[in-house]
Write a protein that holds these residues in place. Structure first.
Motif, short mmCIF file in Angstrom:
data_model
loop_
_atom_site.label_atom_id
_atom_site.label_comp_id
_atom_site.label_asym_id
_atom_site.label_seq_id
_atom_site.Cartn_x
_atom_site.Cartn_y
_atom_site.Cartn_z
N ALA A 333 17.30 7.93 -5.27
CA ALA A 333 16.16 8.83 -5.41
C ALA A 333 16.69 10.14 -5.94
O ALA A 333 17.18 10.99 -5.19
CB ALA A 333 15.45 9.03 -4.07
N GLY A 334 16.63 10.32 -7.27
CA GLY A 334 17.24 11.50 -7.87
C GLY A 334 18.75 11.44 -7.70
O GLY A 334 19.38 10.42 -7.99
N ARG A 335 19.32 12.52 -7.19
CA ARG A 335 20.77 12.55 -6.97
C ARG A 335 21.19 11.83 -5.70
O ARG A 335 22.37 11.54 -5.49
CB ARG A 335 21.25 14.01 -6.90
N LEU A 336 20.24 11.53 -4.84
CA LEU A 336 20.53 10.89 -3.57
C LEU A 336 20.80 9.40 -3.78
O LEU A 336 20.03 8.70 -4.44
CB LEU A 336 19.36 11.07 -2.61
N VAL A 337 21.90 8.90 -3.22
CA VAL A 337 22.22 7.48 -3.22
C VAL A 337 22.43 7.07 -1.76
O VAL A 337 23.24 7.66 -1.06
CB VAL A 337 23.47 7.15 -4.04
N VAL A 338 21.67 6.07 -1.32
CA VAL A 338 21.71 5.65 0.07
C VAL A 338 22.28 4.24 0.15
O VAL A 338 21.81 3.32 -0.53
CB VAL A 338 20.30 5.67 0.70
N GLY A 339 23.29 4.08 0.98
CA GLY A 339 23.89 2.78 1.22
C GLY A 339 23.71 2.37 2.66
O GLY A 339 23.35 3.18 3.52
N SER A 340 23.94 1.10 2.96
CA SER A 340 23.88 0.61 4.33
C SER A 340 25.10 -0.26 4.57
O SER A 340 25.67 -0.82 3.63
CB SER A 340 22.59 -0.15 4.60
N ALA A 341 25.51 -0.37 5.84
CA ALA A 341 26.77 -1.02 6.15
C ALA A 341 26.62 -1.97 7.34
O ALA A 341 25.69 -1.85 8.14
CB ALA A 341 27.83 0.05 6.46
N PRO A 342 27.56 -2.93 7.47
CA PRO A 342 27.48 -3.90 8.57
C PRO A 342 27.71 -3.31 9.96
O PRO A 342 27.50 -4.00 10.95
CB PRO A 342 28.56 -4.93 8.22
N ASP A 343 28.12 -2.04 10.04
CA ASP A 343 28.23 -1.41 11.36
C ASP A 343 26.88 -0.90 11.85
O ASP A 343 26.79 -0.23 12.89
CB ASP A 343 29.25 -0.27 11.35
N GLY A 344 25.79 -1.21 11.11
CA GLY A 344 24.46 -0.80 11.53
C GLY A 344 24.06 0.58 11.08
O GLY A 344 23.03 1.10 11.51
N SER A 345 24.82 1.18 10.17
CA SER A 345 24.54 2.54 9.73
C SER A 345 23.90 2.58 8.36
O SER A 345 24.05 1.67 7.54
CB SER A 345 25.83 3.37 9.73
N VAL A 346 23.18 3.68 8.13
CA VAL A 346 22.64 4.03 6.82
C VAL A 346 23.24 5.38 6.48
O VAL A 346 23.29 6.28 7.33
CB VAL A 346 21.10 4.11 6.85
N PHE A 347 23.71 5.55 5.23
CA PHE A 347 24.38 6.80 4.88
C PHE A 347 23.99 7.23 3.48
O PHE A 347 23.60 6.39 2.65
CB PHE A 347 25.90 6.68 5.00
#
Length: 357
Positions: A333-347
């Motif tokens: 979303a624009g400059r924002l890049v959001v990833g998710s990981a198998p430890d249950g986190s979103v970053f």
């Protein structure tokens, strides 16, 4: 720098097991919605990662990314029911039984397309849950939807012939159910992207079930062009910008191909990313391509040079790899890049500064 993104990380599921969160963005609303097995669906403030609301779910099975449709957020569960949530409060607005196999709702604009076991396609209004239209697709027995083009409003259904030598492709108007065109094309094909002038790009499998060609079909003339790949790729997922297709194989091989060229000139560059298993690639600002790895890393590639320009650290579940049939793709979303990981986190990270991840 002006407009810089402040990185953040939010844990949606503590402990091991439960899978990786899957997310979707509603750019106009400035919101991020994520679902994770055993937790449910949450709304996250993309500015700082705060959880604004949480709609619990008892399901511990694989979930799909939420779908923002009109005034509601839709969450399809493995129980065969579609929950509509208020995007501001997170409260349930309604539940709709899907007229198909559990979780099989294909988003097409403000409609959801489902295919029943008998091949009948039903279009549900995303906002109200009402049936817009219901009909079989002529020529198909059990079609699958693989692609939606928001510019034309067409959803592309495909089905391989019993002989395994050809593929029947139908372009369906998602609003009315009318078939805009239908064509049987030689080969085991899957629609993956649209190109200029309403043309369709498909991947073609060889006898080893690897992707060996791209096929570009022009419905206006009925002509098709085949672009041979320099080497076969295992289950690549495709992102497309203009005439260029970026194919990312399961094992991390990344290939850039000019779909308007032929022969050796078609290949623009190739890159071995070193990823053992990769998500679908996503294009973002500044000509960068983003994708996730099975260990929770988020990677960025400069599409001009074909070079890896940044990656985050691995985020494992209890120090171990967590298996998922499909890895969630990043969200931009624009400059924002959001990833998710198998430890249950979103970053979230700043897409304009991948070297600083």
């Amino acid at each position: 720098a002006g407009g810089a993104v402040a990185p953040w990380r939010t844990v949606l599921r503590a402990g091991g097991g439960g899978g990786t969160p899957v997310c979707a963005s509603a750019g106009a609303r400035g919101a991020l919605y994520c679902s994770v097995a055993g937790t449910g669906t949450v709304r996250i403030d993309p500015a700082d990662g705060r959880v604004l609301w949480s709609a619990p779910s008892a399901s511990s099975r694989e979930v799909r990314a939420p779908v923002v449709s009109g005034p509601v957020v839709l969450s399809a569960g493995p129980d065969g029911r579609l929950r509509a949530l208020d995007p501001v409060k997170g409260t349930a607005v309604r539940e709709t039984a899907l007229p198909a196999r559990p979780g099989a709702a294909f988003p097409a604009g403000d409609a959801l397309l489902t295919v029943a076991e008998n091949g009948t396609v039903t279009a549900l209004d995303g906002a109200s849950g009402a049936t817009r239209w219901k009909k079989p697709l002529v020529g198909h027995v059990r079609p699958d939807f693989a692609l939606y083009d928001p510019d034309s409003g067409l959803a592309y259904a495909f089905e391989h012939t019993p002989s395994g030598t050809a593929t029947l492709v139908t372009a369906v108007d998602a609003a009315s159910g009318r078939a805009a065109w239908q064509r049987q094309v030689d080969g085991v094909l899957t629609p993956v992207a649209t190109a200029g002038a309403g043309e369709l790009v498909l991947t073609a499998m060889d006898e080893n079930s690897d992707t060996a060609e791209l096929v570009r079909y022009a419905p206006a003339t009925g002509a098709s062009a085949r672009i041979a790949l320099p080497f076969a790729l295992d289950g690549p997922q495709v992102a497309m910008a203009g005439e260029v297709a970026y194919l990312l194989a399961r094992g991390g091989s990344l290939l850039a191909v000019d779909t308007g060229a032929a022969g050796a000139k078609a290949e623009l560059w190739r890159l071995e990313t070193g990823v053992g298993r990769a998500s679908a690639p996503v294009l973002g600002e500044g000509g960068r391509l983003y994708f996730s790895a099975a260990d929770g890393r988020l990677l960025a590639v400069d599409t001009e040079r074909g070079a890896l320009v940044g990656q985050t650290r691995a985020r494992l579940s209890g120090g171990k790899l967590a298996y998922a049939s499909d890895l969630p793709a990043p969200v931009t979303a624009g400059r924002l890049v959001v990833g998710s990981a198998p430890d249950g986190s979103v970053f979230a990270v700043d897409g304009a500064d991948p070297g600083g991840w």
